[in-house]
Structures are given as C-alpha cells and as structure tokens.
Design a protein around this motif. Structure first.
Motif, PDB file in Angstrom:
ATOM      1  N   LEU A 109       0.825  -1.211   0.000  1.00 52.06           N
ATOM      2  CA  LEU A 109       0.000   0.000   0.000  1.00 52.06           C
ATOM      3  C   LEU A 109       0.861   1.264   0.000  1.00 52.06           C
ATOM      4  CD1 LEU A 109      -2.779  -1.105   2.516  1.00 52.06           C
ATOM      5  CD2 LEU A 109      -3.084  -0.624   0.084  1.00 52.06           C
ATOM      6  N   LEU A 110       1.961   1.237   0.742  1.00 54.26           N
ATOM      7  CA  LEU A 110       2.865   2.387   0.759  1.00 54.26           C
ATOM      8  C   LEU A 110       3.404   2.684  -0.639  1.00 54.26           C
ATOM      9  CD1 LEU A 110       4.807   1.595   4.061  1.00 54.26           C
ATOM     10  CD2 LEU A 110       3.274   3.540   3.688  1.00 54.26           C
ATOM     11  N   LEU A 111       3.726   1.618  -1.372  1.00 55.58           N
ATOM     12  CA  LEU A 111       4.188   1.780  -2.753  1.00 55.58           C
ATOM     13  C   LEU A 111       3.055   2.217  -3.670  1.00 55.58           C
ATOM     14  CD1 LEU A 111       6.485  -1.357  -3.087  1.00 55.58           C
ATOM     15  CD2 LEU A 111       7.205   0.995  -3.527  1.00 55.58           C
ATOM     16  N   LEU A 112       1.924   1.573  -3.504  1.00 57.76           N
ATOM     17  CA  LEU A 112       0.786   1.841  -4.387  1.00 57.76           C
ATOM     18  C   LEU A 112       0.350   3.295  -4.318  1.00 57.76           C
ATOM     19  CD1 LEU A 112      -1.319   0.568  -6.328  1.00 57.76           C
ATOM     20  CD2 LEU A 112      -2.741   0.125  -4.317  1.00 57.76           C
ATOM     21  N   PHE A 113       0.393   3.875  -3.122  1.00 52.17           N
ATOM     22  CA  PHE A 113      -0.039   5.261  -2.948  1.00 52.17           C
ATOM     23  C   PHE A 113       1.133   6.245  -2.918  1.00 52.17           C
ATOM     24  CE2 PHE A 113      -3.630   2.797  -1.272  1.00 52.17           C
ATOM     25  CZ  PHE A 113      -4.660   3.360  -2.007  1.00 52.17           C
ATOM     26  N   ALA A 114       2.313   5.755  -3.352  1.00 51.39           N
ATOM     27  CA  ALA A 114       3.505   6.613  -3.440  1.00 51.39           C
ATOM     28  C   ALA A 114       3.699   7.417  -2.155  1.00 51.39           C
ATOM     29  CB  ALA A 114       3.401   7.542  -4.649  1.00 51.39           C
ATOM     30  N   THR A 115       3.640   6.728  -1.026  1.00 55.09           N
ATOM     31  CA  THR A 115       3.696   7.378   0.281  1.00 55.09           C
ATOM     32  C   THR A 115       5.118   7.823   0.609  1.00 55.09           C
ATOM     33  OG1 THR A 115       1.948   5.867   1.001  1.00 55.09           O
ATOM     34  CG2 THR A 115       3.093   7.125   2.710  1.00 55.09           C
ATOM     35  N   ARG A 116       5.266   9.095   0.892  1.00 54.86           N
ATOM     36  CA  ARG A 116       6.563   9.642   1.287  1.00 54.86           C
ATOM     37  C   ARG A 116       6.426  10.247   2.679  1.00 54.86           C
ATOM     38  NH1 ARG A 116       6.535   9.658  -4.135  1.00 54.86           N
ATOM     39  NH2 ARG A 116       8.520   9.326  -5.234  1.00 54.86           N
ATOM     40  N   LEU A 117       7.103   9.635   3.628  1.00 52.41           N
ATOM     41  CA  LEU A 117       7.035  10.046   5.019  1.00 52.41           C
ATOM     42  C   LEU A 117       8.405  10.549   5.469  1.00 52.41           C
ATOM     43  CD1 LEU A 117       5.116   6.890   6.319  1.00 52.41           C
ATOM     44  CD2 LEU A 117       4.129   9.130   5.787  1.00 52.41           C
TER      45      LEU A 117
END
Length: 202
Positions: A109-117
């Motif tokens: 999911l982190l990859l799918l939504f291009a999550t940058r934290l």
C-alpha cells in the motif's frame, strides 16, 4: 544508455528470478550444513511472504530516494537481527505469521499510494515490520546451527532482496522516468496481489 526493450528484459528477468527463488531454496533444503549458514541463507527466500516484504522495502526506499536508499533497508536489517535473537530464545511474540502477512500488505500500500514520510518515521515503520520476519528466522534456527553463522546467512539473503528492490527502483528512475510513478505503483499492486495469494494458499 539502455534501450527500452533492454529495460523491460532486465525488469522481467529480475521479477522472474524473485518468483523462482522459493523453488530454488526448496530444492536444496536437504543439503547438509552443520554450521547453519545454508539454512540461514535460504530461510528468507524460502517463502514468498518474506520475499515480497524485503523486495518491497527496497522498492519503497528507491521510490523515496535520498538517505532512504540506505536508511530504510538498514532499519529493517537491524530490527530483524534483534528480533531473531528473541525468536531463538523462545520468548513469546503473538501473531508472527499474521504480522509477516500484514507487512506485505502495508508495504504494498505504501508503494501503491507513493507514500513519502519523514525518514525517521519510514525507518520506524519498516523496523516494526521487520520484527516479525526476524522472529520467524530466529525461531526456526536448527538446534545444531551456530547462531552467528546462521544469522550471517539470513542477513546476506535479506540484504540481497533489499538490493534487488533498490536496483529495480533505480533502474525505473533512470531508464523510465516518464512512467516512474506508474511502475512503482504497479510494484505495490503486485506486492498486494502476492500477499493475497499467500493468504489464500495457507
């Protein structure tokens, strides 16, 4: 500069190798190794759930770029080492198998939504997820194996899987910049599909 068809050959080859690694590992589980190095080496690549998470960690690190390229995979390895000791000595950790599967879905999911934290938070998330993988490695260490040698084996395999993800991600950045976001999202989707397969297969 690599041509587009060469890029797709490289990407396809890397994915194919990743998918066939469990079969390779299973075919060699009978090899005698009193030190435990071989058992440690094949343990992370003996299950699709481990492979999905570790490659996804590398992909996510590459997607974020910068210091995340080394900090995020390093956080996974460090936390994995610590929890493997806990697993080896039999200290309880509930929901290990569920935690491993959750890590696949979460990283997908982190990859799918291009999550940058923030870097610290990203490393922390990956470190928490690594606890379940490390515990499983430690709990399944053969009784006759050397803990240090067995540990060295699964550290090498884990690092190799992280590097596979990072390498694919960097290749995407360099050779397919126009489709960068789409390809990373596809990687996330593929991780989730793989996790669903593991869940159904159990």
């Amino acid at each position: 500069m690599m041509k587009k068809n060469q890029f797709w050959q490289y990407l396809g080859g890397a994915i194919a190798m990743t998918l066939f690694i469990p079969s390779i590992a299973s075919a060699h589980t009978g090899v005698g190794d009193p030190s435990g190095f071989w058992q440690g080496l094949v343990h992370p690549i003996g299950g699709l759930d481990h492979i999905l998470a570790m490659v996804a960690v590398g992909l996510w690190a590459a997607q974020m770029g910068g210091k995340a390229l080394w900090a995020v995979p390093s956080a996974f390895v460090v936390a994995m080492i610590g929890s493997s000791v806990v697993g080896h000595f039999g200290l309880p950790l509930p929901g290990v198998e569920q935690g491993i599967l959750v890590s696949d879905f979460m990283l997908g999911l982190l990859l799918l939504f291009a999550t940058r934290l923030p870097l610290a938070l990203s490393a922390g998330i990956v470190g928490i997820l690594a606890i379940f993988h490390g515990y499983a490695h430690g709990a399944e260490m053969p009784e006759t194996a050397s803990g240090l040698v067995y540990g060295l084996g699964f550290i090498i395999s884990t690092a190799a899987l992280h590097l596979t993800g990072v390498g694919i991600g960097l290749a995407i950045d360099r050779y397919q910049p126009k489709f960068q976001e789409l390809l990373f999202r596809i990687g996330g989707g593929a991780t989730i599909v793989g996790a669903i397969y593991v869940l159904i297969d159990r």
